[in-house]
Design an enzyme around this catalytic site. Structure first.
Site, PDB file in Angstrom:
ATOM      1  N   GLU B 166      47.234  76.214  51.696  1.00 19.40           N
ATOM      2  CA  GLU B 166      45.835  76.444  51.305  1.00 19.40           C
ATOM      3  C   GLU B 166      45.143  75.144  50.923  1.00 19.40           C
ATOM      4  O   GLU B 166      43.938  74.976  51.142  1.00 19.40           O
ATOM      5  CB  GLU B 166      45.792  77.451  50.146  1.00 19.40           C
ATOM      6  CG  GLU B 166      44.410  77.834  49.659  1.00 19.40           C
ATOM      7  CD  GLU B 166      43.545  78.496  50.720  1.00 19.40           C
ATOM      8  OE1 GLU B 166      42.762  77.775  51.353  1.00 19.40           O
ATOM      9  OE2 GLU B 166      43.647  79.717  50.918  1.00 19.40           O
ATOM     10  N   VAL B 169      42.731  72.141  53.365  1.00 21.88           N
ATOM     11  CA  VAL B 169      41.297  72.110  53.676  1.00 21.88           C
ATOM     12  C   VAL B 169      40.520  72.582  52.449  1.00 21.88           C
ATOM     13  O   VAL B 169      40.750  73.687  51.951  1.00 21.88           O
ATOM     14  CB  VAL B 169      40.950  73.013  54.879  1.00 21.88           C
ATOM     15  CG1 VAL B 169      39.459  72.889  55.217  1.00 21.88           C
ATOM     16  CG2 VAL B 169      41.810  72.694  56.081  1.00 21.88           C
ATOM     17  N   LEU B 173      39.411  75.336  47.119  1.00 21.62           N
ATOM     18  CA  LEU B 173      38.484  76.361  47.616  1.00 21.62           C
ATOM     19  C   LEU B 173      39.233  77.366  48.482  1.00 21.62           C
ATOM     20  O   LEU B 173      40.173  77.003  49.189  1.00 21.62           O
ATOM     21  CB  LEU B 173      37.364  75.707  48.449  1.00 21.62           C
ATOM     22  CG  LEU B 173      36.525  74.635  47.755  1.00 21.62           C
ATOM     23  CD1 LEU B 173      35.520  74.038  48.752  1.00 21.62           C
ATOM     24  CD2 LEU B 173      35.791  75.215  46.555  1.00 21.62           C
ATOM     25  N   GLY B 224      36.596  54.752  43.247  1.00 18.41           N
ATOM     26  CA  GLY B 224      37.825  55.435  43.670  1.00 18.41           C
ATOM     27  C   GLY B 224      37.562  56.667  44.511  1.00 18.41           C
ATOM     28  O   GLY B 224      38.456  57.480  44.729  1.00 18.41           O
ATOM     29  N   GLU B 227      39.276  56.076  50.189  1.00 17.34           N
ATOM     30  CA  GLU B 227      40.628  55.541  50.311  1.00 17.34           C
ATOM     31  C   GLU B 227      40.558  54.026  50.052  1.00 17.34           C
ATOM     32  O   GLU B 227      39.478  53.436  50.135  1.00 17.34           O
ATOM     33  CB  GLU B 227      41.167  55.806  51.720  1.00 17.34           C
ATOM     34  CG  GLU B 227      41.334  57.284  52.052  1.00 17.34           C
ATOM     35  CD  GLU B 227      42.406  57.962  51.212  1.00 17.34           C
ATOM     36  OE1 GLU B 227      43.439  57.334  50.927  1.00 17.34           O
ATOM     37  OE2 GLU B 227      42.185  59.121  50.808  1.00 17.34           O
ATOM     38  N   ASP B 238      40.272  61.944  59.031  1.00 18.92           N
ATOM     39  CA  ASP B 238      40.763  62.885  58.019  1.00 18.92           C
ATOM     40  C   ASP B 238      40.034  64.232  58.142  1.00 18.92           C
ATOM     41  O   ASP B 238      40.649  65.297  58.036  1.00 18.92           O
ATOM     42  CB  ASP B 238      40.552  62.286  56.622  1.00 18.92           C
ATOM     43  CG  ASP B 238      41.239  63.103  55.549  1.00 18.92           C
ATOM     44  OD1 ASP B 238      42.481  63.208  55.604  1.00 18.92           O
ATOM     45  OD2 ASP B 238      40.540  63.642  54.672  1.00 18.92           O
ATOM     46  N   LYS B 242      41.436  68.254  59.303  1.00 19.12           N
ATOM     47  CA  LYS B 242      41.137  69.545  58.686  1.00 19.12           C
ATOM     48  C   LYS B 242      40.596  70.529  59.715  1.00 19.12           C
ATOM     49  O   LYS B 242      40.920  71.722  59.690  1.00 19.12           O
ATOM     50  CB  LYS B 242      40.141  69.353  57.538  1.00 19.12           C
ATOM     51  CG  LYS B 242      40.697  68.488  56.403  1.00 19.12           C
ATOM     52  CD  LYS B 242      39.656  68.194  55.329  1.00 19.12           C
ATOM     53  CE  LYS B 242      40.233  67.230  54.278  1.00 19.12           C
ATOM     54  NZ  LYS B 242      39.245  66.837  53.271  1.00 19.12           N
TER      55      LYS B 242
END
Lengths: 382, 382
Positions: B166, B169, B173, B224, B227, B238, B242
């Site tokens: 879970e 992604v 949520l 921060g 990346e 990235d 997803k």
């Protein structure tokens, strides 16, 4: 590219699993074959062959009942059943119905209550105590008598049966499970805010002061968006029921009487006949245009908002800024904003159509699949 | 009123259940005690006494490992573990780690992979095949080699172990389960659209042309939010991972190479060193101000949008109208819009912070609770 994402034959469980030695057999009884119940029956019928083949889940529709008739050993006839107006559920018949659904042997028995009946909800503790699962969008158990609510949850906690009610708030939107997961993983609820009525959302998404509010209510009534008596929507009680369900899910011993509800129905029209109310509905317009103008002057819009926080629970028509989530929802969208210790800067928001037979039935079906999951049935993407 | 909703002592499971005859014992091994892993360890430690008392779920942290060290028979020391830069996971050590977590006897064994390692993901099929549950926010399995993905899901489907992801992604949520429930109840996916990067959402929520885009990237880098090498965010890879995970959940055999990605990193800066990129990052500004001005002239704003539909999968920076959901998200919000046969007029939308150690760890914890649920542990509001 197009071949890569071509929709495969089965839309949800692609690679056939190995045949399971013994499928899990679930005996299903549907109570209340109205719009939601009929949609559920259609969804179950459609999904049953795939669930048997791919997940080893064997769904058997055993019986359907409304408040006057039972259909046993169901076939397609049952799909044509319809609820018959006033709900005069007979307790004796409901017990016989449940016993029939259970049948002999060791099948899992599940009762899907698609009624809106308090009398049906009265039976949940006994059914759960006897090991029969109950799944329902019926708000009565979750928002009614707190002693009954306790009895239901105690029966579910003490035995093997599950009680599922995802469809009670937001229909098919992931609401109850989302709140449960937040709390069970140690998050703490600060507030829930929402627009929990598709009908009231539609009315205030449309209302811009250019036409009488009553004309919009009449239009919504004609479109079937409101209850036959629109006061059931305008009073805010249905929304308050959903708020009570959420509050209890969060561990708060709230009752309907604890919710501060500002009804949109003036006191002098609350008790008149439905026909008289519809005739005199224009009497709502004067106060509403004033409220709309006041909100607009302050740069906002009117929205019907349910709220639960440390100060209490309320259901009110209020002004929200134009850039607020609630101001930008469309049509009959429900919106739920969960503010928690973890979701503090920005809330966790679930939004979308929160009413309608198909999505409400899907919530009941989801609860059924969760019961099957607890019995070892696996669902996955492969 | 205030007494009614006073927060009770235990924030999530109020009425103590009857003591269960035999609690379900779960042996837990945490892989990758970085930010997410450390947050998970803290959440497990906090929740364990309540889960034992109220749900009969006994969580035993058996071991923690990073790519260099293993901590067995964990105590608080393990909580201070940190991932050590480059991930040089040793297969032999990982197998020994898993065997230790499992231990003797019949305890349920669960491995929580909080690394971002392909090498760890390579072990999932064996672990699942041996009956050990795997829960993870690691995107590698779901978006990497399709043969490995199949092997993982086949191993989970064939045996008793569950694979939960879970957190891959939208972090905490409700995304994967929501999609699964839609599909398993017979709905059909038309499209998924989303803003799936908190970093890119933050950048374009802030970017209004008044300051150089590169200055915002530097600010996000200093905070921060990006990346260490911001190109990992700006490249869109990235986000594409997803999207691949969601596509496969919907039964589409998509790979990363099938996603049309328009990287925000110009080709001539894609291969230079990180230091050189940070020095030359101002070279992004010219193209960006032109795109921003073009969007603004058309009455819109720029948003980084991932989309999967019948025409394919894409990750692009595009113009959206100012009243669009994506234009009104705030801070680092993720947004997912599921358009389906049932949710056709209005999509089902899930929105909120979609990154961060606490909410990501909570997703892993939620998967753990789902595994426990499939083993008969009950969670409820009572």
């Amino acid at each position: 590219m197009s071949s890569v994402i071509a929709v495969p034959e089965s839309p949800y469980l692609r690679a056939p699993r190995r045949a399971l030695a013994s499928p899990l057999v679930v005996h299903i009884g549907v109570i209340g074959p109205g719009k939601v119940g009929t949609a559920l029956l259609a969804q179950l019928k459609d999904a049953a062959p795939r669930l048997l083949r791919d997940a080893g889940l064997s769904l058997h529709l055993r019986a359907v009942t409304d408040s006057r008739h039972m259909w046993l050993d169901c076939d397609d006839e049952a799909l044509n059943g319809r609820a018959h107006g006033a709900q005069t559920w007979r307790p004796a018949d409901l017990d016989a119905f449940a016993a029939y659904v259970r049948g002999e042997g060791n099948a899992v028995a599940l009762l899907a209550d698609c009624s809106a009946s308090d009398i049906v909800a009265d039976h949940y503790p006994v059914w759960l105590g006897a090991g029969m699962h109950v799944v329902t969008p019926n708000k009565r158990a979750g928002s009614g008598d707190i002693a009954r609510w306790h009895a239901i949850h105690e029966a579910a906690a003490a035995g093997s049966a599950h009680f599922g009610y995802e469809g009670t708030v937001g229909a098919g939107l992931p609401v109850i499970q989302t709140l449960r997961d937040l709390l069970d993983t140690g998050d703490e609820l600060v507030a829930v805010e929402g627009m929990l009525s598709g009908t009231l959302a539609w009315l205030f998404n449309r209302y811009d002061g250019s036409m009488p509010f009553s004309a919009l209510v009449r239009e919504a009534h004609d479109l079937g968006y409101t209850e036959p008596d629109p006061r059931e929507d305008l009073s805010g009680v249905d929304v308050a029921r959903k708020l009570v369900i959420l509050a209890r899910e969060a561990g708060l011993k709230l009752a309907l009487k604890d919710v501060r509800i500002s009804s949109l129905v003036p006191a002098h029209l609350a008790e008149v006949s439905r026909d008289e109310f519809m005739e005199r509905i224009g009497e709502l317009d004067g106060a509403m245009i004033v409220r709309h103008a006041s909100a607009a002057a302050a740069g906002g819009v009117l929205r019907h908002v349910a709220r639960l926080d440390r100060t209490g629970a309320s259901v009110v028509l209020e002004r929200v800024p134009r850039d607020h989530t609630f101001a930008n929802a469309r049509l009959t969208d429900n919106v739920l904003r969960f503010s928690t210790r973890r979701y503090c800067d920005n809330a966790l928001v679930v939004q979308g159509p929160g009413a309608g037979p198909e999505v409400t039935a899907a919530a009941v079906f989801t609860d059924l699949l969760r019961v099957a999951g607890a019995m070892g049935v696996k669902r996955c993407a492969c």
